[in-house]
Each structure stands twice: as structure tokens, then as C-alpha cells.
Design an enzyme around this catalytic site. Structure first.
Site, PDB file in Angstrom:
ATOM      1  N   HIS A   1       0.835  -1.205   0.000  1.00 27.38           N
ATOM      2  CA  HIS A   1       0.000   0.000   0.000  1.00 27.38           C
ATOM      3  C   HIS A   1       0.866   1.250   0.000  1.00 27.38           C
ATOM      4  O   HIS A   1       1.636   1.486   0.926  1.00 27.38           O
ATOM      5  CB  HIS A   1      -0.911   0.013   1.229  1.00 27.38           C
ATOM      6  CG  HIS A   1      -2.024   1.000   1.143  1.00 27.38           C
ATOM      7  ND1 HIS A   1      -3.233   0.708   0.560  1.00 27.38           N
ATOM      8  CD2 HIS A   1      -2.106   2.291   1.538  1.00 27.38           C
ATOM      9  CE1 HIS A   1      -4.027   1.767   0.627  1.00 27.38           C
ATOM     10  NE2 HIS A   1      -3.352   2.748   1.215  1.00 27.38           N
TER      11      HIS A   1
ATOM     12  N   HIS B   1     -13.124   2.104   3.908  1.00 26.46           N
ATOM     13  CA  HIS B   1     -12.056   2.962   4.413  1.00 26.46           C
ATOM     14  C   HIS B   1     -12.445   3.315   5.847  1.00 26.46           C
ATOM     15  O   HIS B   1     -12.872   2.433   6.605  1.00 26.46           O
ATOM     16  CB  HIS B   1     -11.822   4.180   3.514  1.00 26.46           C
ATOM     17  CG  HIS B   1     -10.557   4.908   3.853  1.00 26.46           C
ATOM     18  ND1 HIS B   1     -10.539   6.195   4.318  1.00 26.46           N
ATOM     19  CD2 HIS B   1      -9.261   4.497   3.833  1.00 26.46           C
ATOM     20  CE1 HIS B   1      -9.293   6.553   4.570  1.00 26.46           C
ATOM     21  NE2 HIS B   1      -8.491   5.544   4.285  1.00 26.46           N
TER      22      HIS B   1
ATOM     23  N   ASP C   1       0.236   5.502  -1.039  1.00 26.17           N
ATOM     24  CA  ASP C   1      -0.773   6.498  -1.405  1.00 26.17           C
ATOM     25  C   ASP C   1      -0.227   7.611  -2.283  1.00 26.17           C
ATOM     26  O   ASP C   1      -0.799   8.709  -2.330  1.00 26.17           O
ATOM     27  CB  ASP C   1      -1.392   7.098  -0.142  1.00 26.17           C
ATOM     28  CG  ASP C   1      -2.530   6.254   0.404  1.00 26.17           C
ATOM     29  OD1 ASP C   1      -3.489   6.017  -0.343  1.00 26.17           O
ATOM     30  OD2 ASP C   1      -2.467   5.840   1.566  1.00 26.17           O
TER      31      ASP C   1
ATOM     32  N   HIS D   1      -2.356  -3.175   4.666  1.00 28.87           N
ATOM     33  CA  HIS D   1      -1.568  -2.317   5.565  1.00 28.87           C
ATOM     34  C   HIS D   1      -2.204  -2.302   6.956  1.00 28.87           C
ATOM     35  O   HIS D   1      -2.857  -1.366   7.344  1.00 28.87           O
ATOM     36  CB  HIS D   1      -1.393  -0.909   4.988  1.00 28.87           C
ATOM     37  CG  HIS D   1      -2.654  -0.145   4.673  1.00 28.87           C
ATOM     38  ND1 HIS D   1      -3.675  -0.649   3.914  1.00 28.87           N
ATOM     39  CD2 HIS D   1      -3.047   1.113   5.018  1.00 28.87           C
ATOM     40  CE1 HIS D   1      -4.641   0.252   3.806  1.00 28.87           C
ATOM     41  NE2 HIS D   1      -4.286   1.333   4.470  1.00 28.87           N
TER      42      HIS D   1
ATOM     43  N   HIS E   1      -8.652  -1.744   7.381  1.00 30.89           N
ATOM     44  CA  HIS E   1      -9.672  -0.722   7.638  1.00 30.89           C
ATOM     45  C   HIS E   1     -11.023  -1.281   8.081  1.00 30.89           C
ATOM     46  O   HIS E   1     -11.860  -0.508   8.558  1.00 30.89           O
ATOM     47  CB  HIS E   1      -9.896   0.193   6.424  1.00 30.89           C
ATOM     48  CG  HIS E   1      -8.895   1.273   6.283  1.00 30.89           C
ATOM     49  ND1 HIS E   1      -8.872   2.382   7.101  1.00 30.89           N
ATOM     50  CD2 HIS E   1      -7.865   1.429   5.425  1.00 30.89           C
ATOM     51  CE1 HIS E   1      -7.875   3.180   6.733  1.00 30.89           C
ATOM     52  NE2 HIS E   1      -7.238   2.614   5.733  1.00 30.89           N
TER      53      HIS E   1
ATOM     54  N   ASP F   1       2.261   2.068   3.753  1.00 31.71           N
ATOM     55  CA  ASP F   1       1.336   3.213   3.758  1.00 31.71           C
ATOM     56  C   ASP F   1       2.081   4.533   3.579  1.00 31.71           C
ATOM     57  O   ASP F   1       1.667   5.567   4.087  1.00 31.71           O
ATOM     58  CB  ASP F   1       0.477   3.242   5.023  1.00 31.71           C
ATOM     59  CG  ASP F   1      -0.827   4.023   4.829  1.00 31.71           C
ATOM     60  OD1 ASP F   1      -1.159   4.379   3.680  1.00 31.71           O
ATOM     61  OD2 ASP F   1      -1.513   4.293   5.826  1.00 31.71           O
TER      62      ASP F   1
ATOM     63  N   GLU G   1      -8.989   1.573  -2.472  1.00 31.15           N
ATOM     64  CA  GLU G   1      -9.095   1.626  -1.007  1.00 31.15           C
ATOM     65  C   GLU G   1     -10.467   2.157  -0.610  1.00 31.15           C
ATOM     66  O   GLU G   1     -10.685   3.353  -0.509  1.00 31.15           O
ATOM     67  CB  GLU G   1      -7.989   2.509  -0.424  1.00 31.15           C
ATOM     68  CG  GLU G   1      -7.919   2.421   1.093  1.00 31.15           C
ATOM     69  CD  GLU G   1      -6.747   3.195   1.663  1.00 31.15           C
ATOM     70  OE1 GLU G   1      -6.387   2.938   2.828  1.00 31.15           O
ATOM     71  OE2 GLU G   1      -6.199   4.062   0.963  1.00 31.15           O
TER      72      GLU G   1
END
Length: 417
Positions: free
Chosen positions: A40, A172, A42, A234, A213, A342, A145
Site C-alpha cells: 500500500h 475505508h 498512497d 496495511h 480498515h 502506507d 481503497e
């Protein structure tokens, strides 16, 4: 047998084989052969937030230290061999707006792949990952995500798969209409009937079910529903740090039977108990000044730094992450763990894991703890490649026997108050 292949029993034995510099050299050697698959990153959302996808203004072919956690130079230095790029959109985007924003995120990943074709290789399958490694390129996959990205549409889910999305995180930070999040008040009690249909269609498509999540009830429902391996892209261990974003032991213990992989994250507020309370106060400070608590723009970070100066932040380290991996290995087994940093999705990172160049420090710490080279190769590379390969095999079988589902949420779920 190299020193790193010996699993020493005592601290004195572990220290006997060499210095920290020796361990870093050994880590780099190992990662050259068995690079990191990171679950993961972003960067796509960071590019949207910082420069609205203007890749000339934030060129990841150059050193972006201070602006981003991620660039190609540091990925190479950190031994990254494959990256799941998150095509995340926030929960405040709903309906068709969420779908459109997800498509924009997919598009910027495709732009990156075209712009940096010498370094990044598009990957849709486990074979593609292996081919990229053989070419010396970084295999690049996409992960959506948050299930809000499909706007309650199984056809949209299939379309995302066609566009290269190879996992979807079911929620999420907020619940959606069919699944409960770890950080929201329970709504459907895990997965609704439509949520279970989403999992089945992901299995049929070959899209990995990502349980980061989600609420623990959702994790268990998904494991009950999925006939393919799941992942946590993650997430770390609840037993080590009591945060709802982490994975309970009873769920970790189910991964061997499922075949899934839990990928430990580096986010300090999820891995260091002392950081949990501090982060809650820091997030409240951001909200009090009109920022979202996930905002990493320059203005938000300036406010964060001022708060940190007045309220010193507890510091996680590579050893903190290693503590989680030690526990996750004990609970799930060496074949069912991985890494999901992450990066560029968190304001703060652990000392020594400051950016994507830091994976060598984590591997060196695990060498110091006596992890063997074969076990580290599973952690960094082979577990994650295997889980995608297994999901592909399940999908081939299901597609040979079943048609695409056109079920709707209205048909399957009773509306909730």
C-alpha cells in the site's frame, strides 16, 4: 551458510555475527534477490492533493525528499520490487463522484507507468510480477481503497478489475452501505448480504479481498465468505498495539486455512501504543483549524509541526514494526505475512523508516533478531506473489463454472435505519 541464515537463540549470539553495518549490507544483498512487495502506497492521492496530477511539478524520477515519501531513487535504494499503488478516494466522495475520482486515480497510475516505463512495469498477474523482477523493473499494481469506490455496483467492480485494480479494501474509515469499518459505529454487523455478494464477485474476478480498515466482524464475515485468499494490505497486530485498525489474533490464526497474507503497516499511530493518544489530540487540532485529519498538504503539515513542537511526539522505530512482525509470524505463520508501509498516506513515519528507502533498515532489524534468509524472502517477496497467484487460480475456476452476478443492493439487503 551465511550469518543471516543462522537463527540464533540469544542476544549475545545474534550480536556475534557482525555490526549494524554488516546487517545493512546483508539486508541489501537479500533485497537484491528478494525485493519488497509493498501492499500500500498512497502516492496517487498525494499527487492529486499537492499538484493536481501535474507530474512535471512533482517528478518522482528526481529526489523528492521533503515533498513526498516516495520517488524512484529511494524505491531503488529501499529494495522495492513491486508496489500496490492505492487508487484511494476519501469517504466524503460518494456515488458517481467516488467512481469518477477513482478513475482519475487509476489514470494517474497509468500516466506514471508510461512516463517512467524504464523503472515501472505494469503488472496484472503474479507472472507479471516475476517478469518485472527479472527485467529489473518495479512491478506496479493497483489497489482500490474503500468499497464506496464501486457505488454499490458489481458491474463497476468488474470494470475496475478490467482497468487493472487487483485488490479492493472493503471499507475505508467510514462504513459503506454493505460493510462496517473499524473506525465507525457498527451499522450492518460486519458484511450485509450484498457485501457477501461483493466478496464472491471479487473472488470470481480475481480481485483480492483487502481487509485493512474493516471492523473485526467484517474480517470474520469476509473469511467466512471468501473462497480465495484475502489480504490485509496495511495492518498490524492488535495484540501489540490496541488500535481498531489492527488485526485480532483469532483472525490472524485463520489465515493459514484461508491462504491469505497480513501486511504490517508502518503508521506510528497504529503500531506504537504511546502514539495512539498523541495522534488523537493532533488530529483534533487539525480539525479545530478546519483541516481533515488525513490532510498532508503543506498547510496541514505546518500546523502538525507546530503541534509537535509544543507536544513532543512519541517516536516509533523499525524495531516497533519488527515487534508486530514477530507477533504476526507467531500467530499466522511465516507464509502469511508481508509488508504494507502506507507511505504518502500518513503524516508521520517511524525513525529509520522515514521513506521508501527504509525497508533495508527493517530487514536489518529482523536479521538482528535471527530471522533466516528463506523466511525473509517469504516476507518480502514470495508470500505476496503467491497470494495473487492463488487468487488467480480461484478466479479461473469460478469463471469456468459461474456467470457474472448482476445482483443489486436493493434486492439483497433490507434498508437499515
Amino acid at each position: 551458510m551465511s550469518a543471516a541464515d543462522r537463527a540464533f537463540g540469544t542476544a549475545a549470539d545474534r550480536d556475534a555475527w557482525g555490526t549494524a553495518a554488516d546487517r545493512l549490507a546483508e539486508a541489501r544483498e537479500l533485497l537484491a534477490a528478494h525485493p519488497v512487495v509493498d501492499g500500500h502506497n498512497d502516492l496517487p492521492w498525494a499527487l492529486r492533493e499537492h499538484v493536481r496530477y501535474d507530474l512535471d511539478r512533482l517528478d518522482i524520477g528526481a529526489d523528492q525528499t521533503g515533498a513526498l515519501h516516495t520517488d524512484l531513487l529511494r524505491m531503488r535504494a529501499g529494495g522495492v520490487g513491486a508496489q500496490f499503488w492505492s487508487v484511494y478516494v476519501p469517504c466524503r466522495l460518494t456515488g458517481d463522484d467516488a467512481v469518477s475520482a477513482t478513475l482519475e486515480q487509476i489514470d494517474v497510475v497509468d500516466q506514471l507507468l508510461e512516463r517512467y516505463a524504464g523503472d515501472l512495469a505494469p503488472a496484472l498477474t503474479a507472472d507479471d510480477m516475476e517478469a518485472a523482477r527479472a527485467q529489473g523493473r518495479i512491478a506496479s499494481l493497483k489497489g482500490a481503497e474503500g468499497g464506496h469506490s464501486i457505488n454499490n455496483s458489481l458491474a463497476t467492480l468488474r470494470a475496475l478489475h478490467t482497468l487493472g485494480v487487483r485488490y479492493m479494501t472493503l471499507t475505508h474509515n467510514d462504513n459503506n452501505d454493505w460493510a462496517d469499518s473499524a473506525t465507525d459505529a457498527p451499522r450492518v454487523g460486519g458484511l450485509s448480504a450484498f457485501g457477501r455478494a461483493v466478496v464472491r464477485e471479487m473472488n470470481r474476478s480475481g480481485m483480492l479481498v483487502d481487509l485493512s480498515h474493516v471492523a473485526a466482524t467484517t474480517m470474520r464475515d469476509a473469511l467466512d465468505s471468501s473462497v480465495a485468499p484475502v489480504i490485509f494490505s496495511h495492518s498490524s497486530a492488535l495484540a501489540v498495539c490496541d488500535h481498531p485498525r489492527n488485526v485480532p489474533d483469532d483472525v490472524l490464526e485463520r489465515l493459514p486455512a484461508n491462504g491469505g497474507v497480513a501486511m504490517a503497516t508502518f503508521v506510528p499511530k497504529f503500531i506504537l501504543p504511546a502514539a495512539v493518544e498523541w495522534t488523537a489530540r493532533a488530529d483534533d487540532n487539525l480539525r479545530a483549524h478546519g483541516f481533515d485529519h488525513l490532510d498532508t498538504t503543506a498547510q496541514a503539515m505546518k500546523l502538525h509541526r507546530a503541534f509537535e513542537e509544543a507536544n513532543p511526539r512519541p517516536i516509533a522505530t523499525a524495531a516497533t514494526v519488527a515487534d508486530h512482525l514477530d507477533h504476526m509470524r507467531e500467530a499466522a505463520g511465516i507464509d502469511h505475512i508481508g509488508i504494507g508501509g502506507d507511505y504518502d498516506g500518513t503524516a508521520f513515519t517511524p525513525a529509520g523508516l522515514d521513506d521508501v528507502a527504509g525497508y533495508t533498515n527493517l530487514v536489518a532489524e529482523l536479521l538482528h533478531r535471527g530471522w533466516s534468509r528463506p523466511d525473509l524472502a517469504k516476507l518480502t517477496w514470495s508470500n505476496s506473489v503467491r497470494v495473487l497467484r492463488d487468487a488467480e487460480a480461484v478466479a479461473r475456476d469460478l469463471r469456468s463454472r459461474t456467470a457474472p452476478s448482476n445482483a443489486t443492493i436493493d434486492a439483497l439487503d433490507t434498508p437499515t435505519a
